[in-house]
Design a protein around this motif. Structure first.
Motif, PDB file in Angstrom:
ATOM      1  N   GLN A   1       9.921  82.473  16.530  1.00 33.70           N
ATOM      2  CA  GLN A   1      10.071  81.180  17.175  1.00 33.70           C
ATOM      3  C   GLN A   1       8.986  80.265  16.658  1.00 33.70           C
ATOM      4  O   GLN A   1       7.836  80.676  16.486  1.00 33.70           O
TER       5      GLN A   1
ATOM      6  N   CYS B   1      14.474  78.991  16.463  1.00 36.01           N
ATOM      7  CA  CYS B   1      14.582  80.419  16.764  1.00 36.01           C
ATOM      8  C   CYS B   1      15.310  81.077  15.599  1.00 36.01           C
ATOM      9  O   CYS B   1      16.446  80.682  15.283  1.00 36.01           O
TER      10      CYS B   1
ATOM     11  N   TRP C   1      18.895  80.712  25.092  1.00 32.87           N
ATOM     12  CA  TRP C   1      17.668  79.970  25.345  1.00 32.87           C
ATOM     13  C   TRP C   1      17.315  80.083  26.829  1.00 32.87           C
ATOM     14  O   TRP C   1      18.164  79.857  27.705  1.00 32.87           O
TER      15      TRP C   1
ATOM     16  N   ARG D   1      14.133  79.490  29.931  1.00 37.83           N
ATOM     17  CA  ARG D   1      12.930  78.788  30.365  1.00 37.83           C
ATOM     18  C   ARG D   1      12.247  79.689  31.385  1.00 37.83           C
ATOM     19  O   ARG D   1      12.921  80.365  32.181  1.00 37.83           O
TER      20      ARG D   1
ATOM     21  N   SER E   1      23.982  79.970  22.918  1.00 36.86           N
ATOM     22  CA  SER E   1      24.207  79.298  21.648  1.00 36.86           C
ATOM     23  C   SER E   1      25.094  80.163  20.764  1.00 36.86           C
ATOM     24  O   SER E   1      24.777  81.320  20.499  1.00 36.86           O
TER      25      SER E   1
ATOM     26  N   ILE F   1      21.252  71.821  21.607  1.00 39.84           N
ATOM     27  CA  ILE F   1      21.224  73.111  20.925  1.00 39.84           C
ATOM     28  C   ILE F   1      22.136  73.070  19.725  1.00 39.84           C
ATOM     29  O   ILE F   1      23.276  72.619  19.815  1.00 39.84           O
TER      30      ILE F   1
ATOM     31  N   LEU G   1      16.540  74.312  19.538  1.00 45.47           N
ATOM     32  CA  LEU G   1      16.586  73.647  20.839  1.00 45.47           C
ATOM     33  C   LEU G   1      15.741  72.394  20.722  1.00 45.47           C
ATOM     34  O   LEU G   1      14.561  72.475  20.366  1.00 45.47           O
TER      35      LEU G   1
ATOM     36  N   TYR H   1       9.337  78.263  26.758  1.00 47.89           N
ATOM     37  CA  TYR H   1      10.729  78.382  26.327  1.00 47.89           C
ATOM     38  C   TYR H   1      10.858  79.607  25.426  1.00 47.89           C
ATOM     39  O   TYR H   1      10.096  79.769  24.474  1.00 47.89           O
TER      40      TYR H   1
ATOM     41  N   CYS I   1      13.612  82.208  23.261  1.00 47.30           N
ATOM     42  CA  CYS I   1      14.958  82.435  22.754  1.00 47.30           C
ATOM     43  C   CYS I   1      15.174  83.933  22.580  1.00 47.30           C
ATOM     44  O   CYS I   1      14.215  84.708  22.494  1.00 47.30           O
TER      45      CYS I   1
END
Lengths: 118, 111
Positions: free
Chosen positions: A6, A23, A35, A37, A50, A69, A79, A92, A94
């Protein structure tokens, strides 16, 4: 194997600017990436799924125009947090699922991106 | 909506003690994963269980999947400070679907 990177790992930006987080699956192909959070001492909150070559699927309450995305290849999803505000500050993360052998829903996570919006 | 309840939420123990973390749901899962996350990093996959009643061992960690595939447990024997971290369970109803994550268990092992 199954390494996900990332970039960037940390980013500080001013309110109103946009930030792009990348990512990448380094040693496998990923048709599907996720993705998340995460707030301090809390679990992962799924933001969107995604899918390579198609539109992302967003979770309820996540603004698709705010969190853009793009999954243009089998190894890269991005993102973009548009017009970031301090409340977007978060960690964040992924994850990617191996296209060949992800039959058990195993996800391989990136190291995360710490976003701070001033 | 799937709901995965993880308990306890926080656990602080001394080095050498044993502990068990539970992950419960009313949904049946086709597979369930356990992850461990350290501060500032992404979660790392520990194990996947897929068969009801399955038991898997990873050194001092023992994972069990319930017979009905609705619940799972993680048992750590003789915990060490290096075991400190956030433990997450994640289940999926189908093999191609998204996973639901539990709320996590923050484990602190004091030397």
């Amino acid at each position: 194997g199954a390494v996900v990177s990332q970039h960037p790992s940390r980013v500080i930006c001013k309110s109103g600017t946009s930030v792009k987080i990348e990512c990448r699956s380094l040693d496998f192909q990923a048709t599907t990436m996720f993705w998340y959070r995460q707030f301090p001492k809390q679990s992962l909150m799924l933001m969107a799924t995604s899918n390579e070559g198609s539109k992302a699927t967003y979770e309820q309450g996540v603004e698709k125009d705010k969190f853009l995305i793009n999954h243009a290849s089998l190894t890269l999803s991005t993102l973009t947090v548009t017009s970031a505000h301090p409340e977007d500050s978060s960690f964040y993360i992924c994850s990617a699922r191996d296209s060949r052998g992800g039959k058990y829903n195993e996800q391989f996570f990136g190291p995360g991106t710490r976003l701070t919006v001033l | 909506t799937q709901l995965l309840e993880q308990s306890p939420q926080f656990l602080s123990i001394q080095e050498g003690e044993n502990l068990t973390v539970y992950c419960n749901s009313s949904s049946v899962f086709s597979s369930l994963q356990w992850y461990r996350q350290e501060p500032g990093e992404g979660p790392v996959l520990l194990v996947t269980v897929v068969t009801g009643g399955e038991v898997k061992k990873l050194k001092r960690l023992t994972f069990q999947f319930g017979d009905a595939r609705k619940d799972s447990s993680l048992h750590i024997t003789a915990a060490q400070p290096g075991d400190t971290g956030l433990y997450l369970c994640a289940g999926a109803e189908t093999n191609a679907g998204k996973s639901t994550f539990g709320d996590g268990t923050t484990l602190t092992v004091k030397p």
